[in-house]
Scaffold this motif. Structure first.
Motif, mmCIF file in Angstrom:
data_model
loop_
_atom_site.group_PDB
_atom_site.id
_atom_site.type_symbol
_atom_site.label_atom_id
_atom_site.label_comp_id
_atom_site.label_asym_id
_atom_site.label_seq_id
_atom_site.Cartn_x
_atom_site.Cartn_y
_atom_site.Cartn_z
ATOM 1 N N LYS A 1 -0.393 -5.474 -31.297
ATOM 2 C CA LYS A 1 0.267 -6.179 -30.210
ATOM 3 C C LYS A 1 -0.786 -6.898 -29.382
ATOM 4 C CE LYS A 1 3.835 -2.604 -29.982
ATOM 5 N NZ LYS A 1 4.493 -1.567 -29.135
ATOM 6 N N ALA A 2 -0.900 -8.214 -29.595
ATOM 7 C CA ALA A 2 -1.870 -9.004 -28.847
ATOM 8 C C ALA A 2 -1.384 -9.275 -27.433
ATOM 9 C CB ALA A 2 -2.154 -10.313 -29.574
ATOM 10 N N SER A 3 -0.068 -9.445 -27.274
ATOM 11 C CA SER A 3 0.533 -9.660 -25.963
ATOM 12 C C SER A 3 1.987 -9.222 -26.040
ATOM 13 C CB SER A 3 0.422 -11.129 -25.552
ATOM 14 O OG SER A 3 1.224 -11.936 -26.398
ATOM 15 N N LYS A 4 2.734 -9.472 -24.976
ATOM 16 C CA LYS A 4 4.135 -9.082 -24.956
ATOM 17 C C LYS A 4 4.913 -9.764 -26.069
ATOM 18 C CE LYS A 4 8.264 -9.227 -22.019
ATOM 19 N NZ LYS A 4 8.815 -9.635 -20.684
ATOM 20 N N ASN A 5 4.543 -10.998 -26.395
ATOM 21 C CA ASN A 5 5.307 -11.776 -27.365
ATOM 22 C C ASN A 5 4.605 -11.994 -28.697
ATOM 23 O OD1 ASN A 5 7.582 -12.301 -25.646
ATOM 24 N ND2 ASN A 5 6.305 -13.764 -24.516
ATOM 25 N N LEU A 6 3.328 -11.702 -28.780
ATOM 26 C CA LEU A 6 2.565 -11.994 -29.996
ATOM 27 C C LEU A 6 2.209 -10.705 -30.731
ATOM 28 C CD1 LEU A 6 1.123 -14.068 -31.796
ATOM 29 C CD2 LEU A 6 -0.891 -13.816 -30.312
ATOM 30 N N ARG A 7 2.543 -10.653 -32.033
ATOM 31 C CA ARG A 7 2.236 -9.504 -32.876
ATOM 32 C C ARG A 7 1.528 -9.972 -34.150
ATOM 33 N NH1 ARG A 7 4.134 -8.007 -28.779
ATOM 34 N NH2 ARG A 7 5.761 -6.468 -28.385
ATOM 35 N N PHE A 8 0.638 -9.118 -34.650
ATOM 36 C CA PHE A 8 -0.007 -9.357 -35.935
ATOM 37 C C PHE A 8 0.265 -8.166 -36.851
ATOM 38 C CE2 PHE A 8 -2.520 -11.921 -33.008
ATOM 39 C CZ PHE A 8 -2.589 -13.131 -33.689
ATOM 40 N N GLN A 9 0.394 -8.434 -38.148
ATOM 41 C CA GLN A 9 0.585 -7.371 -39.135
ATOM 42 C C GLN A 9 -0.469 -7.481 -40.233
ATOM 43 O OE1 GLN A 9 3.769 -9.403 -38.837
ATOM 44 N NE2 GLN A 9 4.209 -8.217 -37.012
ATOM 45 N N LEU A 10 -0.984 -6.330 -40.630
ATOM 46 C CA LEU A 10 -1.924 -6.252 -41.745
ATOM 47 C C LEU A 10 -1.414 -5.187 -42.707
ATOM 48 C CD1 LEU A 10 -4.599 -7.049 -43.101
ATOM 49 C CD2 LEU A 10 -5.704 -5.253 -41.748
ATOM 50 N N PHE A 11 -1.050 -5.622 -43.905
ATOM 51 C CA PHE A 11 -0.453 -4.717 -44.890
ATOM 52 C C PHE A 11 -1.356 -4.619 -46.117
ATOM 53 C CE2 PHE A 11 2.017 -4.262 -48.809
ATOM 54 C CZ PHE A 11 2.664 -3.047 -48.583
ATOM 55 N N GLY A 12 -1.500 -3.409 -46.623
ATOM 56 C CA GLY A 12 -2.260 -3.192 -47.847
ATOM 57 C C GLY A 12 -1.563 -2.170 -48.720
ATOM 58 N N MET A 13 -1.599 -2.370 -50.028
ATOM 59 C CA MET A 13 -1.010 -1.412 -50.946
ATOM 60 C C MET A 13 -1.879 -1.267 -52.187
ATOM 61 S SD MET A 13 2.070 -3.214 -53.115
ATOM 62 C CE MET A 13 1.834 -1.962 -54.364
ATOM 63 N N TYR A 14 -1.817 -0.080 -52.773
ATOM 64 C CA TYR A 14 -2.521 0.199 -54.020
ATOM 65 C C TYR A 14 -1.584 0.972 -54.927
ATOM 66 C CZ TYR A 14 -5.657 2.460 -57.347
ATOM 67 O OH TYR A 14 -6.247 2.918 -58.506
ATOM 68 N N ARG A 15 -1.405 0.492 -56.141
ATOM 69 C CA ARG A 15 -0.607 1.195 -57.135
ATOM 70 C C ARG A 15 -1.537 1.589 -58.273
ATOM 71 N NH1 ARG A 15 4.513 -1.843 -59.420
ATOM 72 N NH2 ARG A 15 4.931 -1.848 -57.190
ATOM 73 N N GLY A 16 -1.691 2.892 -58.452
ATOM 74 C CA GLY A 16 -2.641 3.385 -59.445
ATOM 75 C C GLY A 16 -2.200 3.118 -60.872
ATOM 76 N N GLN A 17 -3.110 3.313 -61.781
ATOM 77 C CA GLN A 17 -2.796 3.101 -63.193
ATOM 78 C C GLN A 17 -1.755 4.110 -63.666
ATOM 79 O OE1 GLN A 17 -6.551 3.653 -65.200
ATOM 80 N NE2 GLN A 17 -6.291 5.851 -65.361
ATOM 81 N N GLU A 18 -0.992 3.700 -64.686
ATOM 82 C CA GLU A 18 0.076 4.547 -65.203
ATOM 83 C C GLU A 18 0.060 4.516 -66.733
ATOM 84 O OE1 GLU A 18 4.949 5.048 -65.018
ATOM 85 O OE2 GLU A 18 3.925 3.547 -63.799
ATOM 86 N N GLN A 19 -0.011 5.691 -67.320
ATOM 87 C CA GLN A 19 -0.013 5.803 -68.773
ATOM 88 C C GLN A 19 1.420 5.741 -69.300
ATOM 89 O OE1 GLN A 19 -2.749 6.250 -71.128
ATOM 90 N NE2 GLN A 19 -1.016 5.615 -72.367
ATOM 91 N N GLY A 20 1.670 4.850 -70.243
ATOM 92 C CA GLY A 20 2.952 4.764 -70.905
ATOM 93 C C GLY A 20 2.854 5.251 -72.334
ATOM 94 N N LEU A 21 3.967 5.173 -73.058
ATOM 95 C CA LEU A 21 3.952 5.609 -74.455
ATOM 96 C C LEU A 21 3.016 4.758 -75.300
ATOM 97 C CD1 LEU A 21 7.724 6.344 -75.158
ATOM 98 C CD2 LEU A 21 5.871 8.007 -74.999
#
Length: 794
Positions: free
Chosen positions: A682-702
């Motif tokens: 929250k930079a001010s009453k009206n201004l917002r910033f978002q920082l999103f990060g995601m990690y999806r690990g490796q997955e073994q299939g058939l």
């Protein structure tokens, strides 16, 4: 605003429970009770904050129930000031004295009056998404940060803990398992989830509910549980609504818009929602295969133009204080046209290279029609509800496969029509019992049928008819006292399925199945202290094969692989156990969950060589032996400072995968790790910033190991027009790291990757209008668009 009120109420309730244990039992012999209603409408008001004070100091407190009643017990015989507070109403104060002659005081009816101030606008969409952990579900209240994360429901689902959506197939999984039931406004739909997630605009979504262990009141489908997508329905007084418009810039621009309105006056409440999605998607990929004497490479290029229109119109008619009639319809129009090229290159000169162009059009209109009648008895909290729901989906596909090989070309026109109908009738009865107990019983009938026809080269090729009927009855009993709460129940279902498959120059194939089964469930909750609570639950689940899994008419096809269903599939059953611990701290709450599942007759993907062409594979389904899976999740909704808050989630799952590849049975133990964090500054009453990060690990299939993937998004929002409007912007996958890549060695060594328009920029504008009072009147459970029932005692 509403969430903040609920949090305040919840904290007050917990403080009340804690305070009860802090006074010697010898003097805690008094009680105060009453009922809180709206002064104008005379309707009960739930979740009102009831506070007892002495000389301005907080002593204890509680909240009103769904019927407006409250009781505060174990009080010393003294004089108290009782305060009643709820958002949108004037605070009311009443003095009460407990003595030897008046140990139990009934305040009878407390009338709360709405604030006279008119709100300039109705806040339909919150700035930041919030997460609520209830006894049987996790509720994500979708804010602008998630809406700006993507144009469709599938795109924002990837930003939610516990949920993953395959960017190529749009297959959705919950806790690492794709056997999940998708509902819209608590109702089933015949649309395949992979298509549904592309059709719903993100701006039309109000909430997403993750129900991992549903009670016996719920339909038992879905091994990993239920995901309920709740669309907007505002219930403010007067006329109000909102407009959302957004554009996503990637390789091509994509439009995402929605309009929500509500008009509530007298005995009527009318509401409507319209969502629009339009844009082109470009994807590409490759697969390199290394076979002895026949090394080959396959290159893919896809381009699709999708357009969807989503309408929802409804009305509530409050006949009188005891009877309510409601009706709504949801209409979805989905158009898709696409062009793709698949190039198969062989090193062996004896095998001709193949180029296949796919030019297709799809049209999928669907409609849901819902009628509901609810009657309240004289006894508070006792009611009966009858609901009828009908869903129809008609999908048509017109595709021409043009194949070039050995300097010749051939066309293979495919026309497929799918007509699916789903009818559900349910009757629910609720009766509150003494000692804070509740009994719920109900009946339900579901009839689902599909009629699919496949024409090839403009002539009949095959057709598939499938019908299943499910008749069920359930009973649940729950009770809440002091620090403990529990609920037990069971559901009985009679399941019958019949299928017929006819193909050109072949005999008719028939399949039928009938099963009678009980599905028990149980919940136990315990509040160790004001800040620590536990919940243990168990349920038996079933995964009945979907229409796509049993339909022997091909789902999709390439020069090397065709996907078809298996009409002889049997249901798979799951016994699911879950332990949840929630810790409240000064900066928020942290929830930890561990779960364990035992699966019988597991449904698994099957890869076989096409008996009519040794150079092609058939992808289908089959039942295998029992299986087990387990895992853990940690999530938090935290406010680190006044200007920095975050939603954090991480999970790890362990399971055994089984299947058949080229007539060889394969079994592997695998683990999956995922992590997400969504920061709001929250930079001010009206201004917002978002920082999103995601990690999806490796997955073994058939057949192959899917490599890990990750991305980082950066967003901002700014309020304008005195808070009525909000401008949003978001840059997704700013490092362009999100793609699907794999290595495999079955049935031969191969590697590959697929890329989509993950890197993009979103610009959006939201405007809220209307001037109704924000009345917090009691609404029926169906008015919240939630799935049926609450699943436990709150």
């Amino acid at each position: 605003m509403r969430l903040r009120a609920l949090l305040v109420v919840l904290l007050s309730s917990i403080s009340f429970l804690q305070a009860q244990t802090s006074v010697p039992a010898t003097i805690n012999i008094g009680s105060i009770s009453g009922k809180v209603i709206d002064k104008n409408s005379k309707q009960p008001i739930p979740y009102v904050n009831v506070t007892l004070k002495q000389a301005g100091k907080f002593i204890t407190g509680g909240i009103t129930q769904d019927n407006g009643n409250f009781t505060i017990k174990n009080l010393a015989l003294e004089k108290y000031t009782v305060e009643f507070q709820f958002i949108g109403y004037k605070k009311q104060t009443v003095d009460v004295t407990l003595d030897v002659n008046s140990k139990s005081v009934s305040m009878n009816t407390i009338l709360l009056e709405e604030e006279a101030v008119q709100l300039e606008g109705v806040e339909i969409v919150k700035e930041k998404s919030t997460y609520e952990q209830k006894i049987d579900r996790k509720v994500i209240n979708v804010g602008k940060d998630l809406i700006s994360a993507g144009a469709t429901a599938g795109e924002i689902m990837n930003n939610i803990p516990s949920v993953s959506v395959d960017a190529q197939t749009n297959a959705i999984s919950l806790r690492g398992n794709e056997n999940v039931r998708i509902l819209v406004d608590g109702k089933p739909t015949n649309i395949d989830p992979s298509q549904l997630l592309k059709q719903i605009p993100s701006a039309s979504i109000k909430q997403i509910e993750l129900i991992t262990n549903p009670s016996a009141k719920y339909n038992p489908e879905g091994m990993s549980g239920i995901i309920n997508i709740v669309l907007h329905k505002n219930a403010g007084q007067g006329f109000n609504g909102s407009i959302n418009n957004g554009v996503t810039f990637a390789k091509t621009p994509k439009v995402n818009s929605s309009f929500d309105m509500n008009y509530k006056v007298g005995k009527f409440n009318v509401y409507g929602n319209y969502g629009f999605n339009h844009g082109k998607q470009k994807n590409h990929g490759f697969v390199n295969s290394y076979q002895p004497n026949a090394e080959k490479a396959v290159d893919f290029n896809f381009q699709n133009k999708n357009t969807s229109h989503l309408y929802k119109i409804g009305v509530d008619y409050y006949i009188d204080d005891r009877n309510t009639f409601s009706a709504y319809t949801t209409q979805n129009q989905f158009f898709s046209s696409g062009y793709s090229t698949t190039e198969v290159n062989y090193d062996d000169p004896a095998i001709y290279d193949i180029i296949q162009n796919n030019n297709g059009r799809n049209y999928n209109p669907s409609g849901t029609y819902n009628l509901d009648y609810k009657h309240k008895f004289k006894k508070e909290g006792e009611n009966i509800e009858l609901e009828y729901n009908f869903n129809r989906n008609k999908g048509t596909e017109n595709t021409i496969f043009r194949t070039f090989t050995n300097n010749t070309s051939s066309d293979d026109p495919n026309d497929i029509t799918n007509i699916n109908n789903n009818t559900k009738i349910n009757l629910d009865y609720t009766n509150p019992l003494p000692n804070d107990a509740r009994l719920e019983v109900g009946l339900e009938t579901r009839i689902e049928n599909t009629n699919n026809t496949f024409n090839r080269n403009y002539a009949y090729n095959s057709d598939f008819k499938y019908e299943r009927q499910i008749h069920s009855a359930y009973v649940t009993y729950g009770r809440q006292w002091t620090k403990w709460g529990f609920q037990i129940g069971t559901r009985f279902e009679n399941y019958k399925a019949d299928a017929k498959f006819n193909a050109l120059n072949s005999n008719e194939e028939k399949f039928n199945d009938q099963i009678n089964t009980f599905y028990p469930s149980g919940y136990v909750s315990y509040k160790l202290s004001e800040n620590n609570s536990f919940n243990f639950n168990y349920s038996r689940r079933v995964d009945r094969p979907s229409i796509g899994q049993v339909n022997p008419i091909r789902e999709w096809s390439t020069p090397t692989v065709s996907s078809i269903g298996n009409p002889y599939l049997k249901p798979q059953f799951t016994n699911s156990f879950e332990l949840n611990y929630t810790r409240k701290t000064k900066i928020g709450s942290i929830s930890t969950v561990v779960f364990y599942r035992v699966i019988t007759q597991e449904i698994t993907r099957l890869v076989e060589i096409d008996p009519n062409d040794p150079n092609r594979n058939i992808l289908s389904y089959d039942n295998f032996k029992d299986n087990k899976s387990y895992g853990a999740e940690i999530s938090g909704n935290l406010d680190f400072t006044k200007w920095w808050s975050a939603n954090i989630g991480t999970d790890i799952y362990f399971k055994t995968i089984r299947g058949t590849v080229s007539s060889s049975f394969i079994e592997k133990d695998v683990s999956i790790f995922n992590a997400r964090i969504n920061n709001t500054f929250k930079a001010s009453k009206n201004l917002r910033f978002q920082l999103f990060g995601m990690y999806r690990g490796q997955e073994q299939g058939l057949q192959f190991l899917r490599k890990s993937m990750y991305k980082t998004d950066l967003g901002a929002s700014y309020n304008i027009l005195k808070g009525k409007g909000t401008i949003s912007a978001r840059a997704s996958d700013i490092f362009n790291t999100m793609n699907f890549s794999f290595d495999g060695d079955l049935p031969y060594k191969q590697d590959g990757a697929f890329y989509w328009e993950s890197q993009s920029i979103y610009l959006g504008f939201n405007y809220r209008f209307g001037g109704g009072k924000n009345a917090a009147l009691q609404r029926k459970q169906r008015d919240k668009n939630e799935t049926q029932g609450g699943g436990g005692m709150m």
